[in-house]
Write a protein that holds these residues in place. Structure first.
Motif, mmCIF file in Angstrom:
data_model
loop_
_atom_site.group_PDB
_atom_site.id
_atom_site.type_symbol
_atom_site.label_atom_id
_atom_site.label_comp_id
_atom_site.label_asym_id
_atom_site.label_seq_id
_atom_site.Cartn_x
_atom_site.Cartn_y
_atom_site.Cartn_z
ATOM 1 N N PRO A 122 0.833 -1.212 0.000
ATOM 2 C CA PRO A 122 0.000 0.000 0.000
ATOM 3 C C PRO A 122 0.868 1.263 0.000
ATOM 4 O O PRO A 122 1.780 1.413 0.795
ATOM 5 C CB PRO A 122 -0.792 -0.115 1.306
ATOM 6 C CG PRO A 122 -0.809 -1.579 1.611
ATOM 7 C CD PRO A 122 0.478 -2.123 1.081
ATOM 8 N N GLY A 123 0.580 2.142 -0.940
ATOM 9 C CA GLY A 123 1.328 3.384 -1.043
ATOM 10 C C GLY A 123 2.630 3.259 -1.810
ATOM 11 O O GLY A 123 3.402 4.205 -1.875
ATOM 12 N N SER A 124 2.896 2.102 -2.386
ATOM 13 C CA SER A 124 4.147 1.893 -3.109
ATOM 14 C C SER A 124 3.832 1.334 -4.492
ATOM 15 O O SER A 124 2.859 0.629 -4.675
ATOM 16 C CB SER A 124 5.026 0.903 -2.347
ATOM 17 O OG SER A 124 6.122 0.524 -3.147
ATOM 18 N N ARG A 125 4.663 1.648 -5.451
ATOM 19 C CA ARG A 125 4.523 1.094 -6.800
ATOM 20 C C ARG A 125 5.846 0.466 -7.206
ATOM 21 O O ARG A 125 6.243 0.504 -8.361
ATOM 22 C CB ARG A 125 4.116 2.188 -7.774
ATOM 23 C CG ARG A 125 2.895 2.931 -7.337
ATOM 24 C CD ARG A 125 1.716 3.033 -8.211
ATOM 25 N NE ARG A 125 1.762 2.624 -9.554
ATOM 26 C CZ ARG A 125 0.901 1.725 -10.057
ATOM 27 N NH1 ARG A 125 0.029 1.148 -9.288
ATOM 28 N NH2 ARG A 125 0.952 1.419 -11.324
ATOM 29 N N ALA A 126 6.536 -0.133 -6.239
ATOM 30 C CA ALA A 126 7.876 -0.673 -6.475
ATOM 31 C C ALA A 126 7.867 -1.857 -7.428
ATOM 32 O O ALA A 126 8.848 -2.094 -8.121
ATOM 33 C CB ALA A 126 8.511 -1.077 -5.151
ATOM 34 N N PHE A 127 6.777 -2.601 -7.459
ATOM 35 C CA PHE A 127 6.717 -3.738 -8.372
ATOM 36 C C PHE A 127 6.140 -3.327 -9.717
ATOM 37 O O PHE A 127 6.682 -3.686 -10.761
ATOM 38 C CB PHE A 127 5.862 -4.869 -7.775
ATOM 39 C CG PHE A 127 6.580 -5.650 -6.718
ATOM 40 C CD1 PHE A 127 7.432 -6.684 -7.052
ATOM 41 C CD2 PHE A 127 6.415 -5.341 -5.385
ATOM 42 C CE1 PHE A 127 8.097 -7.402 -6.080
ATOM 43 C CE2 PHE A 127 7.076 -6.051 -4.403
ATOM 44 C CZ PHE A 127 7.925 -7.082 -4.744
ATOM 45 N N SER A 128 5.054 -2.588 -9.730
ATOM 46 C CA SER A 128 4.403 -2.282 -10.999
ATOM 47 C C SER A 128 5.141 -1.220 -11.812
ATOM 48 O O SER A 128 5.075 -1.238 -13.041
ATOM 49 C CB SER A 128 2.952 -1.851 -10.759
ATOM 50 O OG SER A 128 2.899 -0.758 -9.888
ATOM 51 N N ASP A 129 5.856 -0.298 -11.158
ATOM 52 C CA ASP A 129 6.573 0.746 -11.896
ATOM 53 C C ASP A 129 8.071 0.742 -11.635
ATOM 54 O O ASP A 129 8.792 1.532 -12.236
ATOM 55 C CB ASP A 129 6.030 2.135 -11.509
ATOM 56 C CG ASP A 129 4.617 2.354 -12.002
ATOM 57 O OD1 ASP A 129 4.223 1.670 -12.968
ATOM 58 O OD2 ASP A 129 3.908 3.192 -11.420
ATOM 59 N N GLY A 130 8.565 -0.105 -10.746
ATOM 60 C CA GLY A 130 9.975 -0.042 -10.367
ATOM 61 C C GLY A 130 10.738 -1.307 -10.707
ATOM 62 O O GLY A 130 10.490 -1.976 -11.712
ATOM 63 N N ASP A 131 11.677 -1.636 -9.830
ATOM 64 C CA ASP A 131 12.564 -2.775 -10.043
ATOM 65 C C ASP A 131 11.825 -4.110 -10.074
ATOM 66 O O ASP A 131 12.303 -5.076 -10.645
ATOM 67 C CB ASP A 131 13.626 -2.816 -8.933
ATOM 68 C CG ASP A 131 14.570 -1.636 -9.005
ATOM 69 O OD1 ASP A 131 14.832 -1.169 -10.127
ATOM 70 O OD2 ASP A 131 15.044 -1.197 -7.945
#
Length: 153
Positions: free
Chosen positions: A106-115
């Motif tokens: 929640p509050g993170s896009r580390a998988f969908s937009d990041g590494d």
């Protein structure tokens, strides 16, 4: 003089105030219940710490058993799918962007937009940069622990 006024009367003497020690039985029961609650809380926390260490050791040994970067990424993806199934039945069947959005905290896009996007096709590439694999590993390890440790929330 009357007989009532000639009697030698003394002032009223109050009994001594009860001491704090020894404690009455009720206080001993309250203290025993409090000690039991503290002991159970400590045991629960110790159990959760041991369980967390076991899960992290499972993640690390499974990923380390893979020989090269692509196999490590595939192992991470498999572990994340297992944890997702435990958290929400049917989540392991998600594909593509929906899978990455599920993995996002929640509050993170580390998988969908990041590494974390490396999980989609990283297991199928010929070779991967070791730094990319390590970044995905750190991200996947933290998310694996979150998914597997919170059941049904």
């Amino acid at each position: 003089m009357s007989a009532a006024t000639s009697l030698p009367l003394r002032d009223v003497h109050l009994p001594p105030i009860p001491s704090w020690w020894p404690l009455p039985l009720g206080w001993w029961l309250v203290l025993a219940a409090l000690a039991l609650v503290v002991l159970l809380a400590w045991a629960w926390r110790a159990h959760r710490r041991r369980q967390r260490r076991r899960w992290l050791r499972l993640f690390d040994t499974t990923v380390d058993a893979a020989q090269h970067g692509t196999a490590q990424v595939a192992a991470m993806a498999e572990l994340l799918r297992r944890a997702a199934r435990r958290r929400q039945p049917g989540a392991e069947l998600l594909q593509g962007q929906a899978w990455l959005e599920f993995l996002d905290a929640p509050g993170s896009r580390a998988f969908s937009d990041g590494d974390g996007r490396l999980l989609l096709d990283g297991g199928y590439r010929r070779s991967l940069d070791a730094a990319d694999v390590q970044r995905v590993r750190d991200l996947a390890r933290a998310r694996f622990l979150e998914l597997i440790s919170r059941r049904g929330r």
